[in-house]
Write an enzyme that holds these catalytic residues in place. Structure first.
Site, PDB file in Angstrom:
ATOM      1  N   ARG A  57       0.802  -1.321  -0.070  1.00 17.91           N
ATOM      2  CA  ARG A  57       0.084   0.018  -0.165  1.00 17.91           C
ATOM      3  C   ARG A  57       0.928   1.221   0.073  1.00 17.91           C
ATOM      4  NH1 ARG A  57      -3.038  -3.978   1.666  1.00 17.91           N
ATOM      5  NH2 ARG A  57      -1.175  -4.324   2.593  1.00 17.91           N
ATOM      6  N   LYS A  86      25.477  -6.707  -2.400  1.00 18.53           N
ATOM      7  CA  LYS A  86      26.975  -6.896  -2.698  1.00 18.53           C
ATOM      8  C   LYS A  86      27.368  -6.241  -1.308  1.00 18.53           C
ATOM      9  CE  LYS A  86      26.601  -6.060  -7.564  1.00 18.53           C
ATOM     10  NZ  LYS A  86      26.636  -5.318  -8.530  1.00 18.53           N
ATOM     11  N   ARG A 108      11.563   3.719   3.218  1.00 19.26           N
ATOM     12  CA  ARG A 108      11.202   2.515   4.245  1.00 19.26           C
ATOM     13  C   ARG A 108      12.197   1.571   4.378  1.00 19.26           C
ATOM     14  NH1 ARG A 108       5.790  -1.066   4.491  1.00 19.26           N
ATOM     15  NH2 ARG A 108       5.315   0.698   4.988  1.00 19.26           N
ATOM     16  N   HIS A 136       5.587   5.865  11.209  1.00 17.89           N
ATOM     17  CA  HIS A 136       4.830   5.879   9.947  1.00 17.89           C
ATOM     18  C   HIS A 136       4.072   6.961   9.644  1.00 17.89           C
ATOM     19  CE1 HIS A 136       3.585   3.981   6.216  1.00 17.89           C
ATOM     20  NE2 HIS A 136       3.245   2.954   6.603  1.00 17.89           N
TER      21      HIS A 136
HETATM   22  C1  NCD Z   1       1.551  -0.990   8.218  1.00 19.28           C
HETATM   23  C2  NCD Z   1       3.238  -0.833   8.246  1.00 19.28           C
HETATM   24  O1  NCD Z   1       4.128  -1.306   7.209  1.00 19.28           O
HETATM   25  O2  NCD Z   1       3.619  -0.618   9.502  1.00 19.28           O
HETATM   26  N1  NCD Z   1       1.341  -1.215   6.773  1.00 19.28           N
HETATM   27  C3  NCD Z   1       1.253  -0.185   6.062  1.00 19.28           C
HETATM   28  O3  NCD Z   1       2.055   0.733   5.713  1.00 19.28           O
HETATM   29  N2  NCD Z   1      -0.112   0.023   5.361  1.00 19.28           N
HETATM   30  C4  NCD Z   1       1.166  -1.773   9.145  1.00 19.28           C
HETATM   31  C5  NCD Z   1       1.825  -3.430   9.214  1.00 19.28           C
HETATM   32  O4  NCD Z   1       2.668  -3.845   8.391  1.00 19.28           O
HETATM   33  O5  NCD Z   1       1.420  -4.155   9.842  1.00 19.28           O
END
Ligand code: NCD
Length: 306
Positions: A57, A86, A108, A136
């Site tokens: 997502r 590597k 991320r 997040h």
């Molecule tokens: C979440 C995450 O990656 O922290 N997912 C997301 O970004 N929608 C929640 C999860 O992974 O449980």
């Protein structure tokens, strides 16, 4: 007030007025996109997405957001296919990616604090799309946007956050984001082992908060029940994961026992904690929530790129 050029590492990086501006902008972009494929608000810009941990997502909604703005999205690709395999260091990877001249880097990765580290290295603004269990912030923006659309306000909302509160990065960021507003309350619903991290609640200034172990004790008081997945990948002891994974299961049968029901949100992906028979209930808002992520990220990308 300008978000232009700023790094967005924590939900705390955005002031209340900035959150409101972004949510309003997300709403108008949603309206303008009806019947259109592109708003041409960032035609000459480049959005670089670097996802060193799994994502569906967040990655896709950033890429769609870039496309709908008219910007070009360039993706780092799977880590297995990159020089990280590597042995390239994180710092070198960031320096490299930044050197190509993106207008923003969406990152991320699994190490708490490394989004901040990347922001120190890169010339381009960095948006944290999840740094391990830490934060997040763009999910939190998506969450409050969804709450505002569904409940009609962002003040005086009673939110229950349930599941793996210890390892969930959406939990900390949503808590901080709700704390930007007045009169909200958060009930953290989890077994003791998975309760919210102390630094999260000690960071709350305006929000009443409490803990509960049983969801049935508090559910009727809530406006929103925010369900989260047990974060398997953050457990050092897989036996502990197996023991805790079935702690809560929200199903249609369970919800129908209550006279007053909150809306059900979930950042997704779901595993065992939310059954598919809930999907058809009018309270189920998680797929709408996922869709909302595109509009919110459009607003954020546009403002950060200026
Ligand atoms: C979440 C995450 O990656 O922290 N997912 C997301 O970004 N929608 C929640 C999860 O992974 O449980």
């Amino acid at each position: 007030m300008s978000i232009k050029g700023r790094d967005i590492i924590s939900a705390l990086d955005l002031k209340r007025e900035e959150v409101e501006l972004l949510l309003n902008e997300a709403e108008s972009m949603r309206n303008e996109l009806k019947g259109r494929r592109c708003l041409h608000l960032a035609d000459d810009r480049v959005v670089m997405t670097v996802f060193l941990e799994p994502s569906t997502r967040t990655r896709l909604s950033f890429q769609y957001a870039a496309a709908y703005l008219g910007a070009r999205g360039i993706d780092f690709g799977a880590t297995e296919m990159s020089s990280i395999q590597k042995g390239e260091t994180f710092e070198d990877t960031v320096t490299m990616v930044d050197g190509y001249g993106p207008d923003v880097i969406v990152l991320r990765q699994s190490v708490p604090g490394n989004a901040k580290r990347a922001a120190e290295i890169a010339r381009a603004p960095v948006i944290n799309a999840g740094d391990g269990a830490n934060e997040h912030p763009t999910q939190a923006l998506t969450d409050v946007y969804t709450i505002r659309r569904e409940i009609g306000r962002l003040n005086g909302v009673k939110v229950g956050i349930m599941g793996d509160l210890k390892h969930g990065r959406t939990v900390s960021s949503l808590s901080y984001m709700l704390d930007r507003f007045d009169g909200n309350s958060i009930t953290y619903i989890a077994p003791d082992e998975l309760q919210v991290r102390p630094e999260v609640v000690s960071g709350l200034t305006r929000t009443k908060h409490s803990k509960a172990e049983r969801v049935e004790d508090v559910i009727e008081e809530l406006d929103v029940l925010y369900v989260t997945r047990i974060q398997k990948e953050r457990f050092t002891d897989q036996k502990e994961y197996e023991r805790l994974k079935g702690s809560y299961v929200i199903s249609r049968g369970f919800l129908e026992k209550f006279r007053r029901r909150p809306i059900i949100m979930h950042p997704l992906p779901r595993v065992d904690e939310l059954t598919v028979d809930v999907d058809g209930m009018k309270e189920a808002k998680y797929f709408e929530q996922a869709k909302n992520g595109v509009y919110v990220r459009m607003a954020l990308l546009k403002e950060v790129m200026g």
